[in-house]
Structures are given as C-alpha cells and as structure tokens.
Design an enzyme around this catalytic site. Structure first.
Site, PDB file in Angstrom:
ATOM      1  CD  GLN A  44      -2.509   1.053   2.790  1.00 29.49           C
ATOM      2  OE1 GLN A  44      -1.935   0.575   3.771  1.00 29.49           O
ATOM      3  NE2 GLN A  44      -3.732   1.485   2.847  1.00 29.49           N
ATOM      4  N   GLY A  45       0.943   1.960  -1.107  1.00 34.51           N
ATOM      5  CA  GLY A  45       1.821   3.129  -1.221  1.00 34.51           C
ATOM      6  C   GLY A  45       1.073   4.419  -0.954  1.00 34.51           C
ATOM      7  CB  SER A  47       2.613   6.742   4.812  1.00 34.45           C
ATOM      8  OG  SER A  47       1.468   6.221   5.408  1.00 34.45           O
ATOM      9  CB  SER A  79       3.411  -3.169   5.569  1.00 30.63           C
ATOM     10  OG  SER A  79       3.123  -2.238   6.574  1.00 30.63           O
ATOM     11  CD  GLU A 162      -4.915  -0.126   6.524  1.00 32.45           C
ATOM     12  OE1 GLU A 162      -5.021   0.783   5.680  1.00 32.45           O
ATOM     13  OE2 GLU A 162      -3.829  -0.496   6.990  1.00 32.45           O
TER      14      GLU A 162
HETATM   15  C1  LIG Z   1       1.852  -1.177  11.632  1.00 26.24           C
HETATM   16  C2  LIG Z   1       1.816  -0.090  10.601  1.00 26.24           C
HETATM   17  C3  LIG Z   1       1.818  -0.418   9.252  1.00 26.24           C
HETATM   18  C4  LIG Z   1       1.785   0.592   8.291  1.00 26.24           C
HETATM   19  N1  LIG Z   1       1.785   0.230   6.975  1.00 26.24           N
HETATM   20  C5  LIG Z   1       1.668   1.176   6.036  1.00 26.24           C
HETATM   21  C6  LIG Z   1       1.609   0.798   4.654  1.00 26.24           C
HETATM   22  O1  LIG Z   1       1.694  -0.378   4.281  1.00 26.24           O
HETATM   23  N2  LIG Z   1       1.476   1.775   3.738  1.00 26.24           N
HETATM   24  C7  LIG Z   1       1.376   3.089   4.088  1.00 26.24           C
HETATM   25  O2  LIG Z   1       1.210   3.914   3.196  1.00 26.24           O
HETATM   26  N3  LIG Z   1       1.459   3.491   5.395  1.00 26.24           N
HETATM   27  C8  LIG Z   1       1.598   2.556   6.369  1.00 26.24           C
HETATM   28  N4  LIG Z   1       1.670   2.928   7.694  1.00 26.24           N
HETATM   29  C9  LIG Z   1       1.671   4.363   8.041  1.00 26.24           C
HETATM   30  C10 LIG Z   1       0.360   4.829   8.695  1.00 26.24           C
HETATM   31  O3  LIG Z   1      -0.732   4.412   7.973  1.00 26.24           O
HETATM   32  C11 LIG Z   1       0.282   6.349   8.920  1.00 26.24           C
HETATM   33  O4  LIG Z   1       0.267   7.075   7.748  1.00 26.24           O
HETATM   34  C12 LIG Z   1       1.425   6.860   9.660  1.00 26.24           C
HETATM   35  O5  LIG Z   1       1.775   6.015  10.716  1.00 26.24           O
HETATM   36  C13 LIG Z   1       1.055   8.226  10.260  1.00 26.24           C
HETATM   37  O6  LIG Z   1       1.959   9.122   9.787  1.00 26.24           O
HETATM   38  P1  LIG Z   1       3.262   9.609  10.575  1.00 26.24           P
HETATM   39  O7  LIG Z   1       3.936   8.409  11.153  1.00 26.24           O
HETATM   40  O8  LIG Z   1       3.995  10.475   9.613  1.00 26.24           O
HETATM   41  O9  LIG Z   1       2.700  10.419  11.795  1.00 26.24           O
HETATM   42  P2  LIG Z   1       2.237  11.942  11.830  1.00 26.24           P
HETATM   43  O10 LIG Z   1       1.157  12.179  10.833  1.00 26.24           O
HETATM   44  O11 LIG Z   1       3.441  12.823  11.758  1.00 26.24           O
HETATM   45  O12 LIG Z   1       1.622  12.002  13.272  1.00 26.24           O
HETATM   46  C14 LIG Z   1       2.467  11.953  14.437  1.00 26.24           C
HETATM   47  C15 LIG Z   1       1.617  12.187  15.665  1.00 26.24           C
HETATM   48  O13 LIG Z   1       0.999  13.489  15.598  1.00 26.24           O
HETATM   49  C16 LIG Z   1      -0.412  13.376  15.742  1.00 26.24           C
HETATM   50  N5  LIG Z   1      -1.055  14.355  14.871  1.00 26.24           N
HETATM   51  C17 LIG Z   1      -0.892  14.486  13.535  1.00 26.24           C
HETATM   52  N6  LIG Z   1      -1.639  15.504  13.066  1.00 26.24           N
HETATM   53  C18 LIG Z   1      -2.301  16.022  14.133  1.00 26.24           C
HETATM   54  C19 LIG Z   1      -3.231  17.093  14.287  1.00 26.24           C
HETATM   55  N7  LIG Z   1      -3.626  17.840  13.258  1.00 26.24           N
HETATM   56  N8  LIG Z   1      -3.705  17.334  15.519  1.00 26.24           N
HETATM   57  C20 LIG Z   1      -3.308  16.592  16.588  1.00 26.24           C
HETATM   58  N9  LIG Z   1      -2.422  15.566  16.503  1.00 26.24           N
HETATM   59  C21 LIG Z   1      -1.929  15.290  15.292  1.00 26.24           C
HETATM   60  C22 LIG Z   1      -0.762  11.951  15.330  1.00 26.24           C
HETATM   61  O14 LIG Z   1      -1.951  11.488  15.965  1.00 26.24           O
HETATM   62  C23 LIG Z   1       0.465  11.181  15.824  1.00 26.24           C
HETATM   63  O15 LIG Z   1       0.334  10.849  17.183  1.00 26.24           O
HETATM   64  C24 LIG Z   1       1.740   1.954   8.681  1.00 26.24           C
HETATM   65  C25 LIG Z   1       1.760   2.278  10.045  1.00 26.24           C
HETATM   66  C26 LIG Z   1       1.798   1.278  10.987  1.00 26.24           C
HETATM   67  C27 LIG Z   1       1.824   1.673  12.440  1.00 26.24           C
END
Ligand SMILES: Cc1cc2nc3c(=O)[nH]c(=O)nc-3n(C[C@H](O)[C@H](O)[C@H](O)COP(=O)(O)OP(=O)(O)OC[C@H]3O[C@@H](n4cnc5c(N)ncnc54)[C@H](O)[C@@H]3O)c2cc1C
Length: 226
Positions: A44-45, A47, A79, A162
């Site tokens: 899944q592309g 993030s 992932s 999802e």
């Molecule tokens: C197990 C797992 C598998 C994953 N697999 C994939 C995958 O296959 N493909 C894919 O595309 N992505 C995947 N992801 C990524 C996921 O779907 C999210 O996009 C990503 O974890 C969230 O983005 P970030 O880590 O940049 O956090 P950020 O968006 O930077 O957020 C960081 C923190 O800030 C908080 N926050 C953000 N914005 C706000 C706001 N406006 N107000 C208050 N709080 C806020 C959030 O709640 C979080 O606690 C995966 C994530 C996990 C945990």
C-alpha cells in the site's frame, strides 16, 4: 468459511474491494484471481515522509506522457514492499487541482525500472516496513483505477476497509489477546501480583485497555459505514 486466510501481504481486503468498485473490467480480470489465490502480493503506497496523518499533502506525482504515466517521489512505512509484486499507489496527477482532488490511484509493477525498495530495520530486528523510491517509473495509463483525480475518494474506501474488517477482526483482537496474556502471566507470579498493585502501572494498563476498546469501537463504526 473455514478457508485459510490469504498471506498478510496479499492485501486482498484492501485493493480487492477498490478494484471491484472502481476498477475497469480489464483490471478486474487481470488482478482479482491472483489476489484471491495469493499468487501476487501487494503493498500500500500511501504514506510519505511529509504526508502521514495529513495524507492529502502527499507529493509523489505521476505525469502523463502519451499513454504512459511517469512516477517520481517517495513513500515510507510501506509494509511488505520488499516482497510485493504490485503497489497500489496514491499519487498526484492533477497538479493544478485542490489537494484532495488532484490525486489518483495507480497500480504499479514493483519490478518496473526506477523502483527502489529499502527495508527499515526496527528495534525488534524485524524489517516489516520499507521506504520506496520512484524515479521516472513508467506506468501504462490503463493501470489508473477509476477516473483521474478520484484517488482520494477511492483511498478513503480502502482505508474504511482497513479500519473496519481488517483491524476489527484481526489486529484489534491480537492486541487484546496480548494484553490479556500479559495480565494472566502477571497474576500467576507473586512479583507480578505485587507489580499490579502499583498505582502508576495500573493507570498505564487501564489506559492501554481503554485504547484497545476505542480501537474496537472505531472499527465497528467503520464497518457500519462501508
Ligand atoms: C503497523 C503499521 C503499518 C503501516 N503500513 C503502512 C503501509 O503499508 N502503507 C502506508 O502507506 N502506510 C503505512 N503505515 C503508516 C500509517 O498508515 C500512517 O500514515 C502513519 O503512521 C502516520 O503518519 P506519521 O507516522 O507520519 O505520523 P504523523 O502524521 O506525523 O503524526 C504523528 C503524531 O501526531 C499526531 N497528529 C498528527 N496531526 C495532528 C493534528 N492535526 N492534531 C493533533 N495531533 C496530530 C498523530 O496522531 C500522531 O500521534 C503503517 C503504520 C503502521 C503503524
């Protein structure tokens, strides 16, 4: 009923419904059978380094050159990208459109020239997530799902599947079972029983329990909206 689950990286629950709802007849014929059999694995592309919670801020772009779309950009936390055959990629195709309306969903062959996958090693030693780089990756135009610019709506449908069926019935249950195992193990040992009397630890465990419960309820809310 009773059939074995497909492998985790098949993503049959995510891209499958999107293809059935928005895909062309040719796309459904090409991909549904191998999705169901698990012969082809997907990733899944969505993030990106600057687009996590604010997914519509994503910058990976696909530009039209005749019948082809040329993709440039980077994804992260993808992932199973290291074993995937295909990627359902959310990218920007309509540069001038408002940010939610300029996105499209593309099906990208992970063996295309210009795709580079770098696994991200976690502190557990495992490398489930990857970074994926796209450099002038050429994708046939007929692998765009739905209408150009309809990617946001399609992606929200994928995420509802999802959060709903996938999280409610698999991950949420796994996390709940881990928490129950932890409490059972702690209660079986004198040191664990002592630890469970600690008010700070009790507060933290209660917080985890509340979050698992919220995950379950959020999953049911997504399910009712599908
Ligand atoms: C197990 C797992 C598998 C994953 N697999 C994939 C995958 O296959 N493909 C894919 O595309 N992505 C995947 N992801 C990524 C996921 O779907 C999210 O996009 C990503 O974890 C969230 O983005 P970030 O880590 O940049 O956090 P950020 O968006 O930077 O957020 C960081 C923190 O800030 C908080 N926050 C953000 N914005 C706000 C706001 N406006 N107000 C208050 N709080 C806020 C959030 O709640 C979080 O606690 C995966 C994530 C996990 C945990």
């Amino acid at each position: 009923m009773g059939a074995p689950r497909p492998p985790a990286a098949s993503y049959v629950d995510l891209i499958g419904p999107a293809l059935l709802r928005h895909g062309s007849e040719a796309q459904r014929r090409r991909f549904i059978r191998s999705l169901l059999s698990g012969e082809e694995l997907w990733c899944q592309g969505f993030s990106e380094p600057g687009a996590g919670s604010d997914l519509a801020a994503l910058r990976t772009r696909a530009e039209r050159q005749g019948d082809t779309l040329v993709v440039n950009g980077q994804k992260v936390w993808t992932s199973h990208a290291d074993i995937a055959d295909w990627c359902f990629l959310l990218c920007r195709t309509e540069a001038e459109a408002p940010k939610h309306k300029g996105l499209s969903l593309l099906l990208v062959d992970m063996r295309s020239p210009g795709v580079t996958v770098r696994p991200l090693r976690q502190m557990t030693g495992e490398a489930e997530f990857c970074e994926v780089f796209f450099e002038d990756v050429r994708v046939p135009g007929d692998l765009l799902v739905g209408a150009p610019g309809a990617g946001w709506q399609i992606a929200m449908g994928i995420l509802a599947h999802e959060r709903g069926p996938v999280w409610t019935f698999t991950f949420q249950r796994k996390i709940r079972r881990s928490l129950e195992d932890l409490l059972r193990t702690a209660r079986a040992h004198p040191a664990g029983v002592r630890a469970l009397r600690d008010p700070v630890l009790r507060q933290r465990l209660t917080q985890v329990w509340i979050e698992v419960e919220l995950l379950r309820l959020a999953g049911y809310r997504s399910l009712t909206r599908l």
